[in-house]
Design a protein around this motif. Structure first.
Motif, short mmCIF file in Angstrom:
data_model
loop_
_atom_site.label_atom_id
_atom_site.label_comp_id
_atom_site.label_asym_id
_atom_site.label_seq_id
_atom_site.Cartn_x
_atom_site.Cartn_y
_atom_site.Cartn_z
N ARG A 177 -6.06 -12.28 -4.06
CA ARG A 177 -7.02 -11.20 -3.82
C ARG A 177 -6.32 -9.84 -3.82
O ARG A 177 -6.81 -8.88 -4.41
N LYS A 178 -5.18 -9.78 -3.17
CA LYS A 178 -4.44 -8.51 -3.10
C LYS A 178 -3.98 -8.07 -4.49
O LYS A 178 -4.11 -6.90 -4.85
N ALA A 179 -3.45 -9.01 -5.27
CA ALA A 179 -2.98 -8.68 -6.62
C ALA A 179 -4.16 -8.25 -7.50
O ALA A 179 -4.06 -7.27 -8.25
N ALA A 180 -5.26 -8.97 -7.42
CA ALA A 180 -6.43 -8.63 -8.23
C ALA A 180 -6.95 -7.25 -7.84
O ALA A 180 -7.25 -6.42 -8.72
N ARG A 181 -7.04 -6.97 -6.55
CA ARG A 181 -7.51 -5.65 -6.08
C ARG A 181 -6.63 -4.54 -6.65
O ARG A 181 -7.11 -3.55 -7.18
N ARG A 182 -5.32 -4.72 -6.53
CA ARG A 182 -4.38 -3.70 -7.00
C ARG A 182 -4.47 -3.52 -8.53
O ARG A 182 -4.55 -2.40 -9.03
N LEU B 243 -14.23 -13.21 -8.52
CA LEU B 243 -13.16 -12.54 -7.79
C LEU B 243 -13.51 -11.08 -7.52
O LEU B 243 -13.39 -10.58 -6.39
N LEU B 244 -14.00 -10.39 -8.55
CA LEU B 244 -14.42 -9.00 -8.36
C LEU B 244 -15.56 -8.90 -7.35
O LEU B 244 -15.52 -8.07 -6.43
N ALA B 245 -16.55 -9.75 -7.49
CA ALA B 245 -17.69 -9.72 -6.56
C ALA B 245 -17.22 -9.97 -5.14
O ALA B 245 -17.64 -9.26 -4.21
N ASP B 246 -16.35 -10.95 -4.95
CA ASP B 246 -15.83 -11.24 -3.60
C ASP B 246 -15.11 -10.03 -3.01
O ASP B 246 -15.26 -9.73 -1.83
N LEU B 247 -14.32 -9.35 -3.84
CA LEU B 247 -13.59 -8.18 -3.35
C LEU B 247 -14.56 -7.07 -2.92
O LEU B 247 -14.37 -6.44 -1.87
N LEU B 248 -15.59 -6.82 -3.72
CA LEU B 248 -16.54 -5.75 -3.40
C LEU B 248 -17.41 -6.11 -2.21
O LEU B 248 -17.69 -5.26 -1.36
N THR C 191 -11.48 8.44 7.24
CA THR C 191 -10.31 7.65 7.61
C THR C 191 -10.32 6.28 6.94
O THR C 191 -9.31 5.83 6.42
N TYR C 192 -11.49 5.63 6.95
CA TYR C 192 -11.59 4.31 6.34
C TYR C 192 -11.29 4.40 4.84
O TYR C 192 -10.59 3.55 4.28
N SER C 193 -11.77 5.44 4.20
CA SER C 193 -11.52 5.62 2.77
C SER C 193 -10.05 5.83 2.49
O SER C 193 -9.50 5.25 1.55
N LEU C 194 -9.38 6.64 3.30
CA LEU C 194 -7.95 6.87 3.12
C LEU C 194 -7.13 5.61 3.39
O LEU C 194 -6.09 5.41 2.77
N ASP C 195 -7.60 4.79 4.32
CA ASP C 195 -6.88 3.56 4.64
C ASP C 195 -7.10 2.45 3.61
O ASP C 195 -6.33 1.50 3.56
N HIS C 196 -8.15 2.57 2.79
CA HIS C 196 -8.51 1.52 1.82
C HIS C 196 -8.82 2.12 0.45
O HIS C 196 -9.90 1.90 -0.10
N PRO C 197 -7.89 2.87 -0.14
CA PRO C 197 -8.21 3.57 -1.39
C PRO C 197 -8.54 2.65 -2.56
O PRO C 197 -9.44 2.96 -3.35
N ASP C 198 -7.84 1.53 -2.68
CA ASP C 198 -8.15 0.62 -3.79
C ASP C 198 -9.54 0.02 -3.65
O ASP C 198 -10.29 -0.08 -4.62
N GLU C 199 -9.88 -0.37 -2.43
CA GLU C 199 -11.20 -0.95 -2.19
C GLU C 199 -12.31 0.06 -2.48
O GLU C 199 -13.33 -0.28 -3.08
N VAL C 200 -12.09 1.29 -2.05
CA VAL C 200 -13.08 2.35 -2.28
C VAL C 200 -13.22 2.62 -3.77
O VAL C 200 -14.34 2.72 -4.29
N LEU D 238 -17.15 12.84 1.21
CA LEU D 238 -16.14 12.23 2.08
C LEU D 238 -15.27 11.24 1.32
O LEU D 238 -14.06 11.17 1.53
N THR D 239 -15.87 10.49 0.43
CA THR D 239 -15.13 9.49 -0.34
C THR D 239 -14.17 10.18 -1.31
O THR D 239 -13.09 9.66 -1.58
N GLY D 240 -14.54 11.33 -1.80
CA GLY D 240 -13.73 12.05 -2.76
C GLY D 240 -12.33 12.39 -2.27
O GLY D 240 -11.44 12.67 -3.09
N VAL D 241 -12.11 12.36 -0.99
CA VAL D 241 -10.79 12.68 -0.44
C VAL D 241 -9.73 11.74 -1.00
O VAL D 241 -8.56 12.10 -1.13
N THR D 242 -10.13 10.53 -1.38
CA THR D 242 -9.15 9.57 -1.90
C THR D 242 -8.58 10.01 -3.25
O THR D 242 -7.53 9.52 -3.66
#
Length: 194
Positions: free
Chosen positions: A17-22, A58-63, A95-104, A162-166
């Motif tokens: 999951r981590k590799a696919a997300r990245r 895999l993509l759906a699970d990540l989102l 803060t959540y967006s900055l902590d999870h930029p790939d997910e966002v 707010l999301t644009g900060v990433t």
């Protein structure tokens, strides 16, 4: 042999999951193959199917996971004044967006690659999150502490801002996270006429 000797499902699954997300975040969903994901994890391509039926799943699970974690982390306090709730939402989202930029990034850019059923599932989760902010804005407008014409449209605009900060924030840059959050809170407050 599909799995590398010594690999363990409880370790390999999260690594997949981590590799696919990245990889999806860096190269785009369409450009990434299951072989690339397997190589990044250090397993043979066939081993991935022990963890996911296919790349779409895999993509759906990540989102879906991203949205579920975001919703679980958000703690609205409906009895608090709307302006306090709005500030808490703005600081939380930033803060959540900055902590999870790939997910966002995936949540916004790869939604288009979901099948209709998967898209509907993720969209419903996103709607719940957007509704949380819309409710705060409606309460503020009703109370008179916020001057907005369309709470739903305002919610969407605030989330986008707010999301644009990433896209531009870098640790160690001119402003630290606290300064950025303070500045963004001023922008949010101004946007709602408070």
């Amino acid at each position: 042999m599909a799995r590398t000797a010594g690999s363990r499902a409880e370790i390999t699954g999260p690594l997949v999951r981590k590799a696919a997300r990245r990889l999806f975040a860096r190269h785009g969903y369409a450009a990434v193959s299951m072989r690339q994901i397997a190589a990044a994890v250090g397993v043979q391509a066939g081993a991935l199917y022990a963890y996911t039926p296919d790349k779409q799943a895999l993509l759906a699970d990540l989102l879906i996971e991203h949205m579920e974690l975001l919703l679980a982390a958000w703690d609205d306090r409906p009895d608090d004044p709307p302006l306090d709730r709005l500030e808490r939402f703005a600081r939380f989202h930033l803060t959540y967006s900055l902590d999870h930029p790939d997910e966002v990034f995936l949540s916004y850019m790869e939604l288009r690659n979901l099948t209709p059923d998967n898209h509907a599932t993720v969209a419903a989760l996103r709607r719940r999150y957007e509704d949380a902010l819309t409710a705060i804005l409606q309460d503020g407008a009703r109370e008179g502490t916020m001057r907005i014409q369309d709470p739903r449209l305002t919610a969407m605009a605030l989330i986008a801002m707010l999301t644009g900060v990433t896209n531009w924030f870098r640790e160690g840059g001119r402003l630290d996270r606290t300064a950025v959050a303070d500045h963004y809170w001023g922008l949010v407050r101004g946007a709602v006429g408070a």
